[in-house]
Write an enzyme that holds these catalytic residues in place. Structure first.
Site, PDB file in Angstrom:
ATOM      1  N   THR A 214      -7.632   5.301   2.153  1.00 18.43           N
ATOM      2  CA  THR A 214      -7.435   3.887   2.487  1.00 18.43           C
ATOM      3  C   THR A 214      -6.261   3.702   3.431  1.00 18.43           C
ATOM      4  OG1 THR A 214      -8.319   3.247   0.323  1.00 18.43           O
ATOM      5  CG2 THR A 214      -7.066   1.583   1.518  1.00 18.43           C
ATOM      6  N   GLU A 215      -5.182   4.432   3.192  1.00 17.78           N
ATOM      7  CA  GLU A 215      -3.970   4.267   3.987  1.00 17.78           C
ATOM      8  C   GLU A 215      -4.082   4.877   5.380  1.00 17.78           C
ATOM      9  OE1 GLU A 215      -1.344   2.575   3.447  1.00 17.78           O
ATOM     10  OE2 GLU A 215      -1.282   2.169   1.301  1.00 17.78           O
ATOM     11  N   SER A 216      -4.681   6.072   5.482  1.00 20.83           N
ATOM     12  CA  SER A 216      -4.575   6.807   6.749  1.00 20.83           C
ATOM     13  C   SER A 216      -5.835   7.532   7.189  1.00 20.83           C
ATOM     14  CB  SER A 216      -3.447   7.843   6.626  1.00 20.83           C
ATOM     15  OG  SER A 216      -3.812   8.870   5.703  1.00 20.83           O
TER      16      SER A 216
END
Length: 356
Positions: A214-216
């Site tokens: 989700t983040e990266s």
């Protein structure tokens, strides 16, 4: 100990704590202001050279690197699975593209050596390229060595060279597709580090992987406008500082520390452990706590509790009176941050996938 002596002993301690707190706040403001100035100068350089409609800057899921005095750039979109190399060089654009293609295909996985906010030609060629296995050449082979990368670049320039006209320039470009399962290949690269961190801190592997995606999208070069860094998008002066304090270390992690994938995963996972075992430990139901931890990783523990009550203890009581499904519904509909509301949905959905 008499009262006067006690005051003499305690006063320096109070002064010291206050002084350290002020120093921390000053350092935070200085770091934030410095980063904002750096970003502003960098974006201004890009806009002046490429034009206002062609500003492209690195993000959590986008690697963007400028070289050649800002005339050439490489862009890896880790969500779309594409590499786009572009140049506005007026003389021999093919040569500029060729060098950028080779450098991008062979770059290593040490983000600390590459400055994404300058035009420095500091891309480190690696014997084990970061993109190895995530892209194949025109013969279907993965690209490890410079000879194969150069041959592929020549093939691309002969068969896929494109151009378009912007307000200021003719832009020449080459686009390369990553292999269909490029995301799984990146995830697999970091799996041993995830397992180590999960065991060390008692955090579910599936949660770590879901947050990383989700983040990266498993981009170790990930940066953001808030200066969150690396695979798990750790912010030095908040989560990073909290984790260092938990570990008995002074200050906060450096940028180079957080750009190291193993350090980043360790720090991000330690922060998840802090959230579930400390900041949000008052939530009794483990599923409800997991929803709160996920949301807090994005927007902070305080913002999660304030959704339920401005009083921390009352917030815990109200959450504990609800079923997990009701906690999820509340956080995905009533949290003041739309990003945090979406974040819980995304991470929870991906965690189900990684559990399978």
């Amino acid at each position: 100990m008499n009262k006067i002596l006690a005051l003499l002993v305690i006063a320096p301690m109070l002064f010291s704590c206050s002084s350290h707190k002020n120093e921390d706040n000053e350092a935070y403001v200085k770091d934030t202001n410095g980063f904002d100035i750096l970003m502003g100068q960098f974006a201004n350089n890009v806009e002046n050279i490429w034009g206002i409609n062609e500003v492209l800057i690195a993000g959590p899921k986008d690697y963007v690197k400028y070289t050649d005095q800002y005339l050439t750039r490489s862009h890896i979109n880790f969500d779309a699975g594409t590499i786009t190399v572009e140049t506005i060089a007026g003389t021999d654009p093919a040569a500029h593209l060729r060098q950028a293609i080779i450098s991008t295909l062979l770059m290593g996985d040490d983000p600390s050596s590459t400055d994404l906010y300058s035009d420095a030609n500091d891309i480190q060629i690696s014997k084990e390229p970061f993109l190895y296995g995530q892209v194949v050449d025109n013969t279907g082979q993965p690209i490890r060595w410079e000879g194969r990368a150069a041959s592929f670049a020549d093939y691309l320039l002969q068969t896929r060279l494109q151009s378009r006209t912007s307000d200021l320039h003719v832009i020449w470009s080459i686009t390369i597709q990553l292999v269909p399962n490029h995301l799984d290949k990146r995830a697999h690269k970091y799996l041993p580090m995830v397992r180590n961190a999960a065991q060390k801190y008692g955090v579910d592997e599936s949660l770590i992987l879901a947050i990383m995606q989700t983040e990266s999208s498993f981009n170790p070069y990930a940066v953001s406008h808030t200066d969150a860094l690396g695979l798990m998008q750790v912010v030095q002066h908040s989560a990073g500082r909290d984790v260092f304090k938990m570990q008995g270390r002074w200050g906060q992690p450096s940028r180079s520390f957080l750009f190291d994938p193993e350090n980043n995963i360790d720090t991000g996972t330690a922060y998840l452990a802090l959230l579930q075992s400390n900041y949000l430990a008052g939530i009794a139901n483990p599923t409800s706590r997991r929803y709160a931890v996920i949301t807090a990783y994005n927007g902070g523990a305080g913002s999660v509790l304030r959704v339920f009550s401005s009083d921390k203890n009352q917030a815990f009581e109200l959450i504990n009176e609800l079923q997990p499904a009701d906690v999820y519904e509340t956080l995905t509909t009533k949290h003041p941050s739309a990003e945090s509301r979406r974040y819980l949905y995304k991470v929870n959905t991906l965690q189900k996938y990684y559990r399978r």
